[in-house]
Enzyme design. Structure first.
Site, PDB file in Angstrom:
ATOM      1  N   CYS A  66       9.600   0.882   7.510  1.00  0.00           N
ATOM      2  CA  CYS A  66       8.343   0.830   6.772  1.00  0.00           C
ATOM      3  C   CYS A  66       8.463  -0.098   5.562  1.00  0.00           C
ATOM      4  O   CYS A  66       9.565  -0.479   5.165  1.00  0.00           O
ATOM      5  CB  CYS A  66       7.936   2.222   6.305  1.00  0.00           C
ATOM      6  N   HIS A  94       3.328   1.826   2.637  1.00  0.00           N
ATOM      7  CA  HIS A  94       3.045   3.052   1.887  1.00  0.00           C
ATOM      8  C   HIS A  94       3.642   3.006   0.491  1.00  0.00           C
ATOM      9  O   HIS A  94       4.400   2.097   0.141  1.00  0.00           O
ATOM     10  CB  HIS A  94       3.554   4.275   2.654  1.00  0.00           C
TER      11      HIS A  94
END
Length: 210
Positions: A181, A165
């Site tokens: 992440c 992301h």
């Protein structure tokens, strides 16, 4: 500006365009400069913070660029080298697009094989419990937008809680800071989002510590 889904034909055209770009001097085994790629730091998230254009300018080592990259994976595969702090989009013919990334902090790094199961523009953010435990001031939910720590786009990895992301903290690229992440600056995650479809193979590699 909204992101647009692209069809297989446009993906092929994008790969062909990238193949025509000159290669950078880096190779797959290159590591970031000392003092950058190996940082494991406790930098607090800043929900609501919108970085300036100057802050979005990465150190040259982490800027998106075509590089020489040997792999047996087919074109279109995403390969993440956690230790190197780089994400590669395989183009074929020993080439790849390389993106500088931020990765999981110590204890939250991982390896495995996944697929992009979903894509979202300006996604909402629900911090995981581990992050809230470290930073109790964080909101339990935040709608998507320029100040959202999830950034401009997200690629969801299988059925896991992990994503590739964007970020509203470009200064954390090259650091081990997340809860697992992989984060890119918004311009890079937008570029990657437009190049890969749902179903894309994602290989996460975590080299053993020597």
């Amino acid at each position: 500006m909204r992101l647009h889904h692209v069809g297989a034909g446009l993906i092929g055209a994008a790969l062909a365009l990238a193949l025509a770009l000159p290669l950078g001097p880096a190779v797959a085994q290159m590591r970031p400069a000392a003092g950058m790629g190996n940082q494991i730091v406790d930098v607090p998230e800043k929900p609501g913070y919108v970085p300036s254009a100057d802050e979005e300018q990465l150190d040259p080592a982490f800027r998106r660029q075509p590089v020489y990259f040997r792999t047996n994976e087919p074109p279109g595969t995403i390969i993440v080298h956690t230790n190197e702090r780089f994400l590669y989009l395989v183009l074929g013919d020993n080439r790849a697009l390389r993106y500088g990334i931020g990765v999981g902090r110590d204890g939250f790094q991982w390896a495995g094989l996944q697929k992009v199961s979903r894509k979202a523009e300006w996604p909402d953010w629900t911090p995981p419990p581990e992050m809230i435990q470290r930073q109790p001031y964080l909101p339990r939910f935040m709608a998507g937008g320029p100040g959202n720590p999830m950034g401009a786009a997200a690629l969801y990895l299988g059925s896991t809680v992990y994503r590739i992301h964007g970020t509203n903290m470009p200064n954390t690229i090259g650091m081990a800071i997340s809860s697992g992440c992989f984060r890119l600056v918004n311009s890079d995650v937008q570029d990657l989002y437009n190049r890969v479809p749902v179903g894309t193979k994602v290989v996460i590699r975590q080299a053993p510590e020597l």
